[in-house]
Motif scaffolding. Structure first.
Motif, short mmCIF file in Angstrom:
data_model
loop_
_atom_site.label_atom_id
_atom_site.label_comp_id
_atom_site.label_asym_id
_atom_site.label_seq_id
_atom_site.Cartn_x
_atom_site.Cartn_y
_atom_site.Cartn_z
N UNK A 109 40.44 26.70 52.06
CA UNK A 109 39.21 25.93 51.66
C UNK A 109 38.00 26.97 51.37
N UNK A 110 37.00 26.55 51.05
CA UNK A 110 35.80 26.98 50.40
C UNK A 110 35.78 27.66 49.24
N UNK A 111 35.00 28.65 48.96
CA UNK A 111 35.10 29.49 47.80
C UNK A 111 36.13 30.41 47.89
N UNK A 112 36.77 30.78 46.72
CA UNK A 112 37.65 31.75 46.59
C UNK A 112 37.19 33.18 47.23
N UNK A 113 37.97 33.84 48.05
CA UNK A 113 37.39 35.25 48.49
C UNK A 113 38.68 36.27 48.61
N UNK A 114 38.15 37.43 48.97
CA UNK A 114 39.22 38.49 49.21
C UNK A 114 39.13 39.12 50.39
N UNK A 149 33.52 37.71 48.37
CA UNK A 149 33.59 36.39 47.31
C UNK A 149 34.47 37.13 46.20
N UNK A 150 35.42 36.25 46.00
CA UNK A 150 36.22 36.76 44.57
C UNK A 150 35.47 36.96 43.49
N UNK A 151 34.42 36.18 43.42
CA UNK A 151 33.46 36.12 42.13
C UNK A 151 32.70 37.39 42.17
N UNK A 152 32.62 38.01 43.26
CA UNK A 152 31.63 39.23 43.38
C UNK A 152 32.55 40.37 44.15
N UNK A 153 33.56 40.87 43.69
CA UNK A 153 34.11 41.99 44.58
C UNK A 153 33.47 43.38 44.80
N UNK A 154 32.41 43.57 43.95
CA UNK A 154 31.80 44.68 44.25
C UNK A 154 30.61 44.55 45.08
N UNK A 179 39.02 48.43 37.47
CA UNK A 179 38.51 48.72 38.74
C UNK A 179 38.13 47.47 39.38
N UNK A 180 38.68 46.91 40.23
CA UNK A 180 38.07 45.67 40.87
C UNK A 180 37.20 45.95 41.97
N UNK A 181 37.57 46.88 42.95
CA UNK A 181 36.37 47.25 43.88
C UNK A 181 36.84 48.74 44.29
N UNK A 182 35.87 49.47 44.93
CA UNK A 182 36.23 50.82 45.42
C UNK A 182 36.37 50.67 46.91
N UNK A 183 36.95 51.46 47.38
CA UNK A 183 37.22 51.82 48.91
C UNK A 183 37.96 50.72 49.52
N UNK A 184 39.03 50.03 48.94
CA UNK A 184 39.75 48.95 49.51
C UNK A 184 41.15 49.07 49.33
N UNK A 185 41.88 48.17 50.24
CA UNK A 185 43.39 48.52 50.16
C UNK A 185 43.74 47.18 50.98
N UNK A 186 45.05 46.81 50.58
CA UNK A 186 45.74 45.63 51.15
C UNK A 186 45.13 44.37 51.06
N UNK A 187 44.81 43.87 49.84
CA UNK A 187 44.07 42.60 49.51
C UNK A 187 45.11 41.31 49.65
N UNK A 188 44.25 40.34 50.27
CA UNK A 188 44.92 39.20 50.30
C UNK A 188 43.85 37.94 49.49
N UNK A 189 44.25 37.34 48.58
CA UNK A 189 43.36 36.29 47.89
C UNK A 189 43.52 35.00 48.86
N UNK A 190 42.35 34.30 49.25
CA UNK A 190 42.17 33.29 49.99
C UNK A 190 41.45 32.20 49.10
#
Length: 341
Positions: free
Chosen positions: A55-60, A78-83, A329-340
């Motif tokens: 629920x709520x806004x999409x996020x990573x 937020x998935x809409x603002x990954x940086x 490139x979606x975002x720097x300094x990241x690993x193992x994402x899950x979209x919720x």
């Protein structure tokens, strides 16, 4: 200038110096705080609450790799603002995935002489529901779309899929009943229409279908890798396609994105991303020219996300799953994402 005026000027000067000194201290403190948040020009990271609840806004939710006090913690954007600025949870994971309010966090426990590892099942508030000792180094983790099933893979010999001197162990857990299958090697395997038994058989990279029964994974044996379809009720796996590693099933259940070994590439970077149509068996190379050693995640029905080496260890990229477009490139300094969502 009268003595009185001289005293007033001196007092004013002392007040200015005191203000400058105070401002310098506050600036230094603020700079140190910002240094803790933003290392070497990296993303801003702040402590806060991270939830896996639907629920709520999409996020990573992902493992943040930014240098500083929150490195290796689960963080969210937020998935809409990954940086944008990240909220860090305080929970450390080497590999992570989540769906429907259930998370799996593969952790290292640092010892005086050696490290040990464990798999921790998390609830929606990142509280531990259960944990299990791991026999090797964590490398892959997945949760079924319903949150019921959890899987993880560890290396128990060697240290790279690129070579041949390695062994893996893949476990599957039913979080509803608590039944743990410590190794997929306990399932009955079928290869080329026949029951398959071989000491060199390894499994890794589980991805679950939405029906809480079927899954897909990689099976390696005889020097070859195969995409297998697993049945959690029948406890079987059946080979479907060759040269498939680390499959990831699309949300609509029709396609698999995976890494494929391509002849002529360097031995330490042999893979390219491909998509497989499960109905037709047609393969499509994706528009990512670099070697990807990761199990991709579907951002939606059209785009996949994956990790590549970066200045902080790992950055996340996206590319269309139909072979068009180009990597971004979606975002720097990241690993193992899950979209919720």
């Amino acid at each position: 200038m009268t003595l009185r005026n001289k005293i007033l000027v001196l007092c004013a000067a002392l007040a200015v110096l005191a203000s400058v000194a105070a401002a310098s201290v506050l600036h230094a403190a603020g700079r140190e705080d910002r240094r803790n948040q933003v290392q070497d020009g990296g993303p801003e990271v702040n402590s806060g609450t991270v939830s896996l609840a639907p629920g709520g806004s999409a996020r990573i939710v992902f493992r943040t790799m930014a240098w500083g006090p929150h490195r290796d913690e689960l963080a969210t954007v937020p998935a809409a603002d990954p940086a944008g600025p990240r909220t860090a949870s305080g929970v450390h994971c080497l590999r992570f995935y989540a769906a429907a309010g259930t998370g799996i966090c593969l952790q290292a426990e640092r010892g005086a002489m050696t490290d040990t590892y464990r798999a921790v099942v998390l609830d929606a508030g990142l509280r531990e529901r259960a944990h299990y000792a791991l026999p090797g180094i964590p490398t892959r983790a997945r949760v079924s779309p319903s949150g019921r099933w959890v899987a993880w893979t560890v290396f128990v010999g060697g240290d790279s899929y690129a070579g041949t001197n390695f062994s893996t162990r893949t476990a599957v857990l039913d979080t509803r009943t608590g039944r743990l299958t410590a190794s997929l090697e306990d399932f009955t395997a079928y290869l080329d229409g026949k029951e398959h038994h071989a000491a060199d058989t390894n499994y890794w990279g589980v991805t679950f279908a939405a029906d809480d029964r079927l899954f897909y994974a990689t099976m390696a044996t005889g020097g070859h890798t195969h995409l297998v379809r697993g049945d959690l009720a029948a406890r079987t796996v059946t080979a479907l396609h060759t040269n498939v590693e680390c499959p990831s099933l699309s949300p609509d259940g029709t396609r698999i994105v995976y890494k494929k070994r391509v002849a002529g590439l360097p031995a330490d970077a042999p893979w390219r991303l491909y998509a497989l149509d499960l109905a037709t068996g047609r393969e499509t190379p994706l528009a990512e020219p670099r070697s990807v050693d990761d199990q991709a995640v579907w951002q939606d029905d059209h785009t996949v996300v994956y990790a590549l080496p970066g200045d902080y260890g790992s950055d996340l990229y996206t590319v269309p799953a139909d072979g068009t477009g180009k990597p971004r490139r979606l975002l720097t300094a990241g690993l193992a994402p899950a979209y919720l969502r």
